[in-house]
Design a protein around this motif. Sequence first.
Motif, PDB file in Angstrom:
ATOM      1  N   LEU A 120       0.830  -1.196   0.000  1.00 53.30           N
ATOM      2  CA  LEU A 120       0.000   0.000   0.000  1.00 53.30           C
ATOM      3  C   LEU A 120       0.865   1.245   0.000  1.00 53.30           C
ATOM      4  O   LEU A 120       1.805   1.363   0.789  1.00 53.30           O
ATOM      5  CB  LEU A 120      -0.895   0.033   1.234  1.00 53.30           C
ATOM      6  N   TYR A 121       0.537   2.173  -0.848  1.00 52.54           N
ATOM      7  CA  TYR A 121       1.214   3.464  -0.861  1.00 52.54           C
ATOM      8  C   TYR A 121       0.340   4.449  -0.100  1.00 52.54           C
ATOM      9  O   TYR A 121      -0.820   4.650  -0.440  1.00 52.54           O
ATOM     10  CB  TYR A 121       1.422   3.959  -2.300  1.00 52.54           C
ATOM     11  N   VAL A 122       0.893   5.034   0.950  1.00 49.29           N
ATOM     12  CA  VAL A 122       0.095   5.890   1.829  1.00 49.29           C
ATOM     13  C   VAL A 122       0.353   7.364   1.521  1.00 49.29           C
ATOM     14  O   VAL A 122       1.509   7.786   1.428  1.00 49.29           O
ATOM     15  CB  VAL A 122       0.419   5.611   3.307  1.00 49.29           C
ATOM     16  N   TYR A 123      -0.718   8.123   1.375  1.00 50.90           N
ATOM     17  CA  TYR A 123      -0.615   9.528   0.996  1.00 50.90           C
ATOM     18  C   TYR A 123      -0.692  10.471   2.195  1.00 50.90           C
ATOM     19  O   TYR A 123       0.010  11.480   2.240  1.00 50.90           O
ATOM     20  CB  TYR A 123      -1.732   9.917   0.024  1.00 50.90           C
ATOM     21  N   ALA A 126      -6.068   6.588   7.436  1.00 53.49           N
ATOM     22  CA  ALA A 126      -4.971   6.764   6.496  1.00 53.49           C
ATOM     23  C   ALA A 126      -5.526   6.529   5.098  1.00 53.49           C
ATOM     24  O   ALA A 126      -6.337   5.629   4.897  1.00 53.49           O
ATOM     25  CB  ALA A 126      -3.838   5.793   6.784  1.00 53.49           C
ATOM     26  N   TRP A 152      -4.771   5.529   1.212  1.00 45.02           N
ATOM     27  CA  TRP A 152      -3.740   4.786   0.486  1.00 45.02           C
ATOM     28  C   TRP A 152      -4.259   4.259  -0.835  1.00 45.02           C
ATOM     29  O   TRP A 152      -5.448   4.349  -1.142  1.00 45.02           O
ATOM     30  CB  TRP A 152      -3.201   3.632   1.328  1.00 45.02           C
ATOM     31  N   MET A 161       1.878  12.423   4.152  1.00 41.85           N
ATOM     32  CA  MET A 161       2.997  11.515   4.331  1.00 41.85           C
ATOM     33  C   MET A 161       4.167  11.993   3.505  1.00 41.85           C
ATOM     34  O   MET A 161       3.993  12.659   2.486  1.00 41.85           O
ATOM     35  CB  MET A 161       2.638  10.099   3.847  1.00 41.85           C
ATOM     36  N   SER A 210       6.008   6.453   1.044  1.00 38.92           N
ATOM     37  CA  SER A 210       5.641   5.739   2.258  1.00 38.92           C
ATOM     38  C   SER A 210       4.834   4.486   1.921  1.00 38.92           C
ATOM     39  O   SER A 210       3.684   4.577   1.510  1.00 38.92           O
ATOM     40  CB  SER A 210       4.821   6.650   3.177  1.00 38.92           C
ATOM     41  N   TRP A 211       5.427   3.325   2.157  1.00 37.07           N
ATOM     42  CA  TRP A 211       4.777   2.065   1.832  1.00 37.07           C
ATOM     43  C   TRP A 211       4.447   1.273   3.088  1.00 37.07           C
ATOM     44  O   TRP A 211       5.194   1.295   4.050  1.00 37.07           O
ATOM     45  CB  TRP A 211       5.703   1.203   0.963  1.00 37.07           C
ATOM     46  N   VAL A 214      -1.518  -0.839   8.420  1.00 39.84           N
ATOM     47  CA  VAL A 214      -1.946   0.554   8.521  1.00 39.84           C
ATOM     48  C   VAL A 214      -2.687   0.781   9.834  1.00 39.84           C
ATOM     49  O   VAL A 214      -2.428   1.751  10.553  1.00 39.84           O
ATOM     50  CB  VAL A 214      -2.852   0.945   7.335  1.00 39.84           C
TER      51      VAL A 214
END
Lengths: 121, 221
Positions: B2-5, B34, B36, B70, B74-75, B82
Amino acid sequence: MTPGAVRDPTLRRPVQARDVALVDLIDRLLDGGVVIHGDITLAVADVDLLYVGLRALVASVNTIEEKMGVRLSAHSDVLDNDRLDVDAFGSDSLGSDSVRSDALDSDALDSDPFHSGGAGG
Amino acid sequence: MLYVYAISDSPDRPEVLGLQDAALSASGGKGLFAIWSEHEEPRLGADEAALLKHERVVEALLEKGPVLPMRFGSWMDDPAAVLEMLAERRSDFELGLEQVRGAVELGVRALVHEEPAERVPALAGADRPGTAYMLARLNDEKRSEAIAAHIHEPLRALSRASTSRKTSLSGSVNTAYLVDRDDVDPFRAAVQKLDQAVEDAAIVCTGPWPPYSFTPAGSTP
Protein backbone atom coordinates in the motif's frame (compact mmCIF):
# COMPACT_ATOMS: atom_id res chain seq x y z
CA MET A 1 -6.30 32.14 -5.02
CA THR A 2 -9.35 32.30 -2.78
CA PRO A 3 -8.55 31.84 0.89
CA GLY A 4 -10.91 28.99 1.47
CA ALA A 5 -9.72 26.66 -1.22
CA VAL A 6 -6.52 24.99 -2.27
CA ARG A 7 -7.08 24.00 -5.83
CA ASP A 8 -4.36 21.88 -7.30
CA PRO A 9 -2.05 24.85 -7.61
CA THR A 10 0.90 22.84 -8.76
CA LEU A 11 -0.85 21.82 -11.92
CA ARG A 12 -2.54 25.05 -12.77
CA ARG A 13 0.04 27.70 -12.09
CA PRO A 14 1.73 29.25 -15.10
CA VAL A 15 4.78 27.27 -16.10
CA GLN A 16 7.31 29.77 -14.83
CA ALA A 17 5.75 29.93 -11.39
CA ARG A 18 5.54 26.18 -11.38
CA ASP A 19 9.25 25.85 -12.09
CA VAL A 20 10.08 27.80 -8.99
CA ALA A 21 7.47 25.96 -7.00
CA LEU A 22 8.83 22.56 -8.04
CA VAL A 23 11.91 23.05 -5.92
CA ASP A 24 9.74 23.83 -2.94
CA LEU A 25 7.40 20.95 -3.67
CA ILE A 26 10.20 18.41 -3.99
CA ASP A 27 11.81 19.69 -0.82
CA ARG A 28 8.57 19.20 1.10
CA LEU A 29 7.69 15.82 -0.36
CA LEU A 30 11.11 14.32 0.23
CA ASP A 31 12.13 16.05 3.43
CA GLY A 32 8.80 16.78 5.10
CA GLY A 33 5.62 14.95 5.98
CA VAL A 34 4.91 12.05 8.29
CA VAL A 35 7.57 9.38 8.30
CA ILE A 36 6.52 5.77 8.73
CA HIS A 37 9.80 3.98 8.86
CA GLY A 38 12.66 5.58 10.67
CA ASP A 39 15.28 4.48 8.21
CA ILE A 40 13.37 5.89 5.38
CA THR A 41 15.28 4.29 2.69
CA LEU A 42 17.15 6.75 1.51
CA ALA A 43 20.48 5.86 2.81
CA VAL A 44 20.59 4.13 -0.53
CA ALA A 45 18.55 6.62 -2.47
CA ASP A 46 20.34 9.71 -1.22
CA VAL A 47 22.01 9.96 -4.56
CA ASP A 48 18.72 9.63 -6.37
CA LEU A 49 17.25 12.34 -4.20
CA LEU A 50 20.19 14.55 -4.89
CA TYR A 51 19.46 14.28 -8.57
CA VAL A 52 15.79 14.90 -8.04
CA GLY A 53 16.58 18.09 -6.17
CA LEU A 54 19.42 19.11 -8.42
CA ARG A 55 17.51 18.75 -11.64
CA ALA A 56 14.62 20.79 -10.36
CA LEU A 57 16.97 23.37 -8.95
CA VAL A 58 18.81 23.71 -12.23
CA ALA A 59 15.56 24.05 -14.10
CA SER A 60 14.44 26.80 -11.81
CA VAL A 61 17.68 28.76 -11.51
CA ASN A 62 16.94 30.72 -14.68
CA THR A 63 13.45 31.47 -13.55
CA ILE A 64 14.56 32.70 -10.16
CA GLU A 65 17.30 34.79 -11.69
CA GLU A 66 14.89 36.39 -14.12
CA LYS A 67 12.19 37.01 -11.59
CA MET A 68 14.36 38.29 -8.80
CA GLY A 69 17.16 39.93 -10.67
CA VAL A 70 19.83 38.14 -8.72
CA ARG A 71 22.60 35.97 -9.91
CA LEU A 72 22.55 32.58 -8.30
CA SER A 73 24.86 30.63 -10.52
CA ALA A 74 28.54 31.08 -10.03
CA HIS A 75 28.88 29.97 -13.62
CA SER A 76 30.41 26.76 -12.43
CA ASP A 77 30.33 23.70 -14.64
CA VAL A 78 27.39 22.33 -12.75
CA LEU A 79 25.11 25.31 -13.03
CA ASP A 80 26.14 26.58 -16.44
CA ASN A 81 22.97 25.80 -18.33
CA ASP A 82 24.59 26.07 -21.70
CA ARG A 83 26.88 23.23 -20.92
CA LEU A 84 24.58 21.20 -18.77
CA ASP A 85 23.34 18.11 -20.47
CA VAL A 86 19.87 17.92 -19.04
CA ASP A 87 19.37 14.56 -20.69
CA ALA A 88 21.97 13.15 -18.35
CA PHE A 89 19.30 13.31 -15.70
CA GLY A 90 16.74 11.55 -17.81
CA SER A 91 13.83 13.25 -19.47
CA ASP A 92 11.06 11.26 -17.86
CA SER A 93 12.61 9.91 -14.76
CA LEU A 94 15.42 11.10 -12.67
CA GLY A 95 18.54 9.16 -11.95
CA SER A 96 19.02 7.56 -15.33
CA ASP A 97 21.64 4.96 -16.04
CA SER A 98 24.16 7.47 -17.21
CA VAL A 99 24.50 8.92 -13.74
CA ARG A 100 24.10 5.74 -11.76
CA SER A 101 27.21 4.62 -9.97
CA ASP A 102 28.20 1.08 -9.07
CA ALA A 103 27.20 1.75 -5.50
CA LEU A 104 23.56 1.94 -6.54
CA ASP A 105 23.56 -1.17 -8.67
CA SER A 106 23.07 -3.57 -5.84
CA ASP A 107 20.44 -6.13 -4.96
CA ALA A 108 19.42 -4.00 -2.04
CA LEU A 109 17.79 -1.64 -4.50
CA ASP A 110 15.24 -4.19 -5.64
CA SER A 111 13.15 -3.63 -2.58
CA ASP A 112 13.85 0.06 -2.50
CA PRO A 113 10.85 2.20 -3.28
CA PHE A 114 13.06 4.84 -4.80
CA HIS A 115 14.59 2.69 -7.45
CA SER A 116 13.89 5.10 -10.20
CA GLY A 117 15.70 3.31 -12.98
CA GLY A 118 13.52 0.25 -12.90
CA ALA A 119 9.96 -0.56 -13.74
CA GLY A 120 6.99 1.07 -12.18
CA GLY A 121 6.28 4.68 -11.57
CA MET B 1 1.79 -3.14 -0.96
CA LEU B 2 0.00 0.00 0.00
CA TYR B 3 1.21 3.46 -0.86
CA VAL B 4 0.10 5.89 1.83
CA TYR B 5 -0.61 9.53 1.00
CA ALA B 6 -1.82 11.12 4.19
CA ILE B 7 -3.42 10.86 7.62
CA SER B 8 -6.92 12.31 7.81
CA ASP B 9 -9.80 12.62 10.26
CA SER B 10 -12.19 11.26 7.66
CA PRO B 11 -12.44 8.16 5.44
CA ASP B 12 -13.91 10.21 2.60
CA ARG B 13 -11.78 10.01 -0.48
CA PRO B 14 -11.56 12.75 -3.06
CA GLU B 15 -12.36 11.92 -6.65
CA VAL B 16 -8.83 11.80 -7.89
CA LEU B 17 -6.71 8.82 -8.75
CA GLY B 18 -3.43 8.08 -7.08
CA LEU B 19 -0.09 6.89 -8.37
CA GLN B 20 -0.33 4.71 -11.46
CA ASP B 21 -3.96 5.83 -11.65
CA ALA B 22 -4.83 3.56 -8.73
CA ALA B 23 -8.06 4.11 -6.81
CA LEU B 24 -7.85 5.52 -3.30
CA SER B 25 -8.84 3.58 -0.20
CA ALA B 26 -9.05 4.42 3.49
CA SER B 27 -8.33 2.46 6.66
CA GLY B 28 -8.91 3.42 10.26
CA GLY B 29 -11.70 4.33 12.60
CA LYS B 30 -12.84 6.64 15.39
CA GLY B 31 -11.83 9.80 13.65
CA LEU B 32 -8.41 8.70 12.45
CA PHE B 33 -7.73 7.33 8.98
CA ALA B 34 -4.97 6.76 6.50
CA ILE B 35 -5.55 7.22 2.77
CA TRP B 36 -3.74 4.79 0.49
CA SER B 37 -3.72 3.01 -2.84
CA GLU B 38 -2.70 -0.54 -3.59
CA HIS B 39 0.09 -1.56 -5.92
CA GLU B 40 1.74 -4.75 -7.05
CA GLU B 41 5.23 -3.78 -6.08
CA PRO B 42 6.72 -0.99 -3.99
CA ARG B 43 8.53 0.52 -6.90
CA LEU B 44 8.06 3.89 -8.34
CA GLY B 45 10.23 6.31 -10.17
CA ALA B 46 10.87 9.42 -8.15
CA ASP B 47 9.94 11.42 -11.21
CA GLU B 48 8.01 14.61 -11.54
CA ALA B 49 4.77 12.83 -12.49
CA ALA B 50 4.76 10.63 -9.38
CA LEU B 51 5.57 13.55 -7.10
CA LEU B 52 2.77 15.62 -8.61
CA LYS B 53 0.30 12.74 -8.30
CA HIS B 54 1.13 12.29 -4.62
CA GLU B 55 0.72 16.01 -4.15
CA ARG B 56 -2.56 16.11 -6.05
CA VAL B 57 -4.07 13.51 -3.72
CA VAL B 58 -2.87 15.34 -0.64
CA GLU B 59 -4.15 18.69 -1.88
CA ALA B 60 -7.54 17.19 -2.78
CA LEU B 61 -7.78 15.87 0.79
CA LEU B 62 -6.78 19.26 2.12
CA GLU B 63 -9.78 20.82 0.42
CA LYS B 64 -12.07 18.74 2.63
CA GLY B 65 -10.41 18.85 6.01
CA PRO B 66 -7.23 18.66 8.05
CA VAL B 67 -4.54 16.42 6.68
CA LEU B 68 -1.11 15.25 7.74
CA PRO B 69 0.70 14.50 4.50
CA MET B 70 3.00 11.51 4.33
CA ARG B 71 6.51 11.84 3.09
CA PHE B 72 6.81 10.72 -0.53
CA GLY B 73 7.50 7.00 -0.78
CA SER B 74 5.64 5.74 2.26
CA TRP B 75 4.78 2.06 1.83
CA MET B 76 2.99 -0.37 4.13
CA ASP B 77 2.37 -4.07 3.79
CA ASP B 78 -1.41 -4.23 4.09
CA PRO B 79 -4.46 -2.64 5.76
CA ALA B 80 -3.68 -4.46 9.01
CA ALA B 81 -0.29 -2.79 9.13
CA VAL B 82 -1.95 0.55 8.52
CA LEU B 83 -4.37 0.01 11.40
CA GLU B 84 -1.47 -0.97 13.62
CA MET B 85 0.44 2.17 12.74
CA LEU B 86 -2.62 4.33 13.41
CA ALA B 87 -3.16 2.65 16.77
CA GLU B 88 0.47 3.10 17.81
CA ARG B 89 0.57 6.75 16.93
CA ARG B 90 -3.04 7.76 17.54
CA SER B 91 -2.43 10.46 20.08
CA ASP B 92 0.34 12.08 18.02
CA PHE B 93 -1.78 12.03 14.90
CA GLU B 94 -4.88 13.33 16.65
CA LEU B 95 -2.93 16.20 18.13
CA GLY B 96 -1.23 16.83 14.81
CA LEU B 97 -4.53 17.02 12.95
CA GLU B 98 -5.91 19.50 15.45
CA GLN B 99 -2.82 21.65 15.14
CA VAL B 100 -3.26 21.98 11.38
CA ARG B 101 -7.04 22.09 11.19
CA GLY B 102 -8.14 25.08 9.16
CA ALA B 103 -4.61 26.06 8.23
CA VAL B 104 -2.21 25.75 5.31
CA GLU B 105 1.52 26.07 4.97
CA LEU B 106 3.10 29.08 3.32
CA GLY B 107 6.78 29.20 2.46
CA VAL B 108 8.85 32.33 2.64
CA ARG B 109 12.12 32.49 0.79
CA ALA B 110 14.49 35.40 0.83
CA LEU B 111 17.54 35.73 -1.35
CA VAL B 112 19.98 38.21 0.06
CA HIS B 113 21.82 40.20 -2.55
CA GLU B 114 25.57 39.99 -2.48
CA GLU B 115 27.22 43.01 -1.01
CA PRO B 116 30.05 44.35 -3.12
CA ALA B 117 33.35 43.99 -1.28
CA GLU B 118 34.04 47.73 -1.44
CA ARG B 119 31.01 48.32 0.78
CA VAL B 120 32.02 45.95 3.53
CA PRO B 121 34.02 47.78 6.22
CA ALA B 122 35.27 44.58 7.81
CA LEU B 123 37.03 43.61 4.62
CA ALA B 124 39.14 46.73 4.56
CA GLY B 125 41.71 45.16 6.85
CA ALA B 126 41.88 41.81 5.07
CA ASP B 127 45.35 41.29 3.76
CA ARG B 128 44.90 37.98 2.01
CA PRO B 129 42.28 36.69 -0.43
CA GLY B 130 41.40 33.80 1.85
CA THR B 131 40.81 36.12 4.77
CA ALA B 132 38.78 38.43 2.61
CA TYR B 133 36.67 35.50 1.47
CA MET B 134 35.94 34.31 4.99
CA LEU B 135 35.12 37.79 6.17
CA ALA B 136 32.81 38.27 3.22
CA ARG B 137 31.01 35.02 4.06
CA LEU B 138 30.72 36.05 7.69
CA ASN B 139 29.31 39.35 6.59
CA ASP B 140 26.77 37.53 4.39
CA GLU B 141 25.73 35.35 7.30
CA LYS B 142 25.20 38.32 9.56
CA ARG B 143 23.20 40.16 6.93
CA SER B 144 21.10 37.05 6.34
CA GLU B 145 20.40 36.65 10.01
CA ALA B 146 19.44 40.29 10.36
CA ILE B 147 17.14 40.13 7.37
CA ALA B 148 15.63 36.84 8.54
CA ALA B 149 14.80 38.36 11.92
CA HIS B 150 13.33 41.43 10.27
CA ILE B 151 11.12 39.34 7.99
CA HIS B 152 10.00 37.02 10.74
CA GLU B 153 8.63 39.64 13.07
CA PRO B 154 5.49 40.69 11.16
CA LEU B 155 4.89 37.19 9.80
CA ARG B 156 5.03 35.52 13.17
CA ALA B 157 2.05 37.59 14.20
CA LEU B 158 0.04 36.30 11.23
CA SER B 159 0.77 32.60 11.73
CA ARG B 160 0.21 29.77 14.18
CA ALA B 161 3.68 28.36 13.93
CA SER B 162 6.86 28.52 11.94
CA THR B 163 9.91 26.43 11.31
CA SER B 164 13.09 26.84 9.32
CA ARG B 165 13.66 24.69 6.31
CA LYS B 166 17.04 23.72 4.99
CA THR B 167 18.54 25.94 2.41
CA SER B 168 21.45 25.13 0.18
CA LEU B 169 22.05 28.65 -1.03
CA SER B 170 24.20 30.73 1.26
CA GLY B 171 22.75 34.10 2.05
CA SER B 172 19.22 32.84 1.84
CA VAL B 173 16.30 32.34 4.15
CA ASN B 174 13.77 29.55 3.90
CA THR B 175 10.98 29.43 6.46
CA ALA B 176 7.67 27.60 6.58
CA TYR B 177 4.67 29.15 8.30
CA LEU B 178 1.42 27.52 9.40
CA VAL B 179 -1.28 30.05 8.56
CA ASP B 180 -5.02 30.08 9.15
CA ARG B 181 -6.81 29.97 5.81
CA ASP B 182 -8.42 33.32 6.56
CA ASP B 183 -5.01 34.87 7.12
CA VAL B 184 -3.46 33.70 3.84
CA ASP B 185 -4.19 36.90 1.94
CA PRO B 186 -3.00 39.25 4.68
CA PHE B 187 0.10 37.08 5.08
CA ARG B 188 0.93 37.27 1.38
CA ALA B 189 0.35 41.00 1.39
CA ALA B 190 2.76 41.29 4.31
CA VAL B 191 5.42 39.38 2.40
CA GLN B 192 4.99 41.61 -0.62
CA LYS B 193 5.32 44.65 1.58
CA LEU B 194 8.55 43.26 3.06
CA ASP B 195 9.88 42.54 -0.41
CA GLN B 196 9.34 46.13 -1.40
CA ALA B 197 10.74 47.52 1.83
CA VAL B 198 13.88 45.41 2.14
CA GLU B 199 16.28 46.58 -0.52
CA ASP B 200 18.97 44.02 0.08
CA ALA B 201 16.83 40.98 -0.51
CA ALA B 202 14.25 39.51 -2.82
CA ILE B 203 11.46 37.93 -0.78
CA VAL B 204 8.82 35.59 -2.11
CA CYS B 205 5.92 33.69 -0.65
CA THR B 206 5.23 30.18 -1.96
CA GLY B 207 2.23 27.95 -1.46
CA PRO B 208 -0.27 27.33 -0.09
CA TRP B 209 1.07 23.90 0.68
CA PRO B 210 -0.33 21.06 2.71
CA PRO B 211 1.42 21.19 6.11
CA TYR B 212 4.46 19.04 5.26
CA SER B 213 6.61 21.03 7.67
CA PHE B 214 4.20 20.69 10.57
CA THR B 215 3.67 16.97 10.95
CA PRO B 216 4.45 15.04 14.12
CA ALA B 217 7.97 13.71 14.34
CA GLY B 218 8.73 10.12 15.16
CA SER B 219 8.32 6.94 13.22
CA THR B 220 6.89 3.50 13.52
CA PRO B 221 9.59 1.12 14.77
